[in-house]
Design a protein around this motif. Structure first.
Motif, PDB file in Angstrom:
ATOM      1  N   PRO A  40      -2.013  -3.438  11.755  1.00 35.72           N
ATOM      2  CA  PRO A  40      -2.345  -3.670  10.166  1.00 35.72           C
ATOM      3  C   PRO A  40      -2.502  -2.231   9.834  1.00 35.72           C
ATOM      4  CG  PRO A  40      -4.403  -4.405  11.441  1.00 35.72           C
ATOM      5  CD  PRO A  40      -3.235  -3.955  12.596  1.00 35.72           C
ATOM      6  N   CYS A  41      -2.272  -1.983   8.379  1.00 32.85           N
ATOM      7  CA  CYS A  41      -2.417  -0.748   7.715  1.00 32.85           C
ATOM      8  C   CYS A  41      -1.956  -0.984   6.523  1.00 32.85           C
ATOM      9  CB  CYS A  41      -1.299   0.205   8.436  1.00 32.85           C
ATOM     10  SG  CYS A  41      -1.260   1.819   7.597  1.00 32.85           S
ATOM     11  N   ASN A  42      -2.993  -0.478   5.360  1.00 33.00           N
ATOM     12  CA  ASN A  42      -2.744  -0.552   4.137  1.00 33.00           C
ATOM     13  C   ASN A  42      -2.516   0.623   3.469  1.00 33.00           C
ATOM     14  OD1 ASN A  42      -5.303   0.273   3.809  1.00 33.00           O
ATOM     15  ND2 ASN A  42      -6.014  -1.406   2.576  1.00 33.00           N
ATOM     16  N   PRO A  79      -5.050   3.261  -0.739  1.00 31.50           N
ATOM     17  CA  PRO A  79      -5.114   1.889  -0.144  1.00 31.50           C
ATOM     18  C   PRO A  79      -4.907   0.750  -0.963  1.00 31.50           C
ATOM     19  CG  PRO A  79      -7.050   3.196   0.568  1.00 31.50           C
ATOM     20  CD  PRO A  79      -6.213   4.028  -0.542  1.00 31.50           C
ATOM     21  N   ASP A  80      -4.344  -0.219  -0.431  1.00 25.86           N
ATOM     22  CA  ASP A  80      -3.840  -1.545  -1.307  1.00 25.86           C
ATOM     23  C   ASP A  80      -4.259  -2.603  -0.549  1.00 25.86           C
ATOM     24  OD1 ASP A  80      -2.727  -3.547  -2.451  1.00 25.86           O
ATOM     25  OD2 ASP A  80      -1.013  -2.422  -3.342  1.00 25.86           O
ATOM     26  N   ASN A  81      -5.276  -3.558  -0.968  1.00 25.97           N
ATOM     27  CA  ASN A  81      -5.457  -4.648  -0.227  1.00 25.97           C
ATOM     28  C   ASN A  81      -4.608  -5.934  -0.144  1.00 25.97           C
ATOM     29  OD1 ASN A  81      -7.881  -3.744   0.285  1.00 25.97           O
ATOM     30  ND2 ASN A  81      -8.945  -4.442  -1.444  1.00 25.97           N
ATOM     31  N   SER A  82      -3.340  -5.715  -0.906  1.00 23.85           N
ATOM     32  CA  SER A  82      -2.357  -6.645  -0.622  1.00 23.85           C
ATOM     33  C   SER A  82      -1.153  -6.293   0.241  1.00 23.85           C
ATOM     34  CB  SER A  82      -1.423  -6.802  -2.064  1.00 23.85           C
ATOM     35  OG  SER A  82      -0.757  -5.621  -2.419  1.00 23.85           O
ATOM     36  N   VAL A  83      -1.352  -5.060   0.892  1.00 22.36           N
ATOM     37  CA  VAL A  83      -0.511  -4.519   1.891  1.00 22.36           C
ATOM     38  C   VAL A  83      -1.077  -4.676   3.226  1.00 22.36           C
ATOM     39  CG1 VAL A  83       0.462  -2.472   2.973  1.00 22.36           C
ATOM     40  CG2 VAL A  83       0.136  -2.662   0.163  1.00 22.36           C
ATOM     41  N   TYR A  84      -0.276  -5.218   4.057  1.00 25.64           N
ATOM     42  CA  TYR A  84      -0.729  -5.694   5.501  1.00 25.64           C
ATOM     43  C   TYR A  84      -0.171  -4.767   6.503  1.00 25.64           C
ATOM     44  CZ  TYR A  84      -0.940  -8.118   9.922  1.00 25.64           C
ATOM     45  OH  TYR A  84      -0.878  -8.336  11.162  1.00 25.64           O
ATOM     46  N   SER A  85       1.160  -4.169   6.219  1.00 28.42           N
ATOM     47  CA  SER A  85       1.698  -3.198   7.216  1.00 28.42           C
ATOM     48  C   SER A  85       2.332  -2.085   6.596  1.00 28.42           C
ATOM     49  CB  SER A  85       2.517  -3.750   8.276  1.00 28.42           C
ATOM     50  OG  SER A  85       3.699  -4.567   7.530  1.00 28.42           O
ATOM     51  N   VAL A  86       2.825  -1.019   7.194  1.00 29.31           N
ATOM     52  CA  VAL A  86       3.481   0.178   6.749  1.00 29.31           C
ATOM     53  C   VAL A  86       4.802   0.323   7.466  1.00 29.31           C
ATOM     54  CG1 VAL A  86       3.447   2.483   5.881  1.00 29.31           C
ATOM     55  CG2 VAL A  86       1.487   1.002   5.513  1.00 29.31           C
ATOM     56  N   LEU A  87       5.842   0.555   6.893  1.00 31.73           N
ATOM     57  CA  LEU A  87       6.996   1.003   7.753  1.00 31.73           C
ATOM     58  C   LEU A  87       7.360   2.437   7.330  1.00 31.73           C
ATOM     59  CD1 LEU A  87       9.306   0.296   9.968  1.00 31.73           C
ATOM     60  CD2 LEU A  87      10.688  -0.777   7.914  1.00 31.73           C
ATOM     61  N   GLU A  88       7.234   3.415   8.147  1.00 27.34           N
ATOM     62  CA  GLU A  88       7.626   4.673   7.848  1.00 27.34           C
ATOM     63  C   GLU A  88       9.255   5.045   8.340  1.00 27.34           C
ATOM     64  OE1 GLU A  88       3.263   6.766   8.620  1.00 27.34           O
ATOM     65  OE2 GLU A  88       4.603   7.112  10.075  1.00 27.34           O
ATOM     66  N   LEU A  89       9.856   5.543   7.579  1.00 28.27           N
ATOM     67  CA  LEU A  89      11.558   5.776   7.827  1.00 28.27           C
ATOM     68  C   LEU A  89      11.858   7.379   7.236  1.00 28.27           C
ATOM     69  CD1 LEU A  89      12.329   2.175   6.105  1.00 28.27           C
ATOM     70  CD2 LEU A  89      12.537   3.011   8.685  1.00 28.27           C
TER      71      LEU A  89
END
Length: 107
Positions: A40-42, A79-89
Motif C-alpha cells: 500500500p502507498c498513498n 498524501p491522499d487517504n483515498s489512494v491505496y497504491s501508486v504506479l510509477e511509470l
C-alpha cells in the motif's frame, strides 16, 4: 466514460517495507518500458532520484484517482487517504496510453 487501460510493460511490485521505501531511488538511468507498483502507498517522494517519472495514484480497484505527469527529482506528492497504491511509470506513459482519472488499470 470509464476505460480499462492495460499497461504494456513489466510491472514490479513493491509490497514489503524495504521495497516500498527504496522504490526507484538510486537508479542512474530513467526507467523504460517498466514500472513499479507500490502497495500500500498513498504518496511518493522523489528524494535521491536522478530522473522524472509519471505517477498514477490508484484506489483498491486500480481505478485512477490522480495523475502526476513528469514528477521531478526532489519533489513529492501529497498524501491522499483515498489512494491505496501508486504506479510509477516512465515519463510520457500517462499521455502515451491516454490514462485518465476514473480509468481502471490492468497490469
Amino acid at each position: 466514460m470509464k476505460n480499462t487501460v492495460t499497461i504494456p510493460f513489466a510491472i514490479q511490485t513493491a509490497d514489503m517495507f524495504y521495497k516500498r521505501f527504496k522504490g526507484l531511488m538510486f537508479r542512474k538511468e530513467p526507467i523504460q518500458e517498466e514500472g513499479l507498483w507500490i502497495v500500500p502507498c498513498n504518496s511518493v517522494h522523489m528524494f535521491f532520484m536522478s530522473f522524472p517519472i509519471d505517477v498514477v495514484l490508484l484506489n483498491k480497484q486500480k481505478e485512477v484517482i490522480r495523475l502526476v505527469h513528469s514528477l521531478k527529482p526532489w519533489r513529492a506528492t501529497k498524501p491522499d487517504n483515498s489512494v491505496y497504491s501508486v504506479l510509477e511509470l516512465p515519463v510520457g506513459t500517462i499521455e502515451g496510453l491516454g490514462i485518465r482519472i476514473g480509468d481502471r488499470l490492468e497490469f
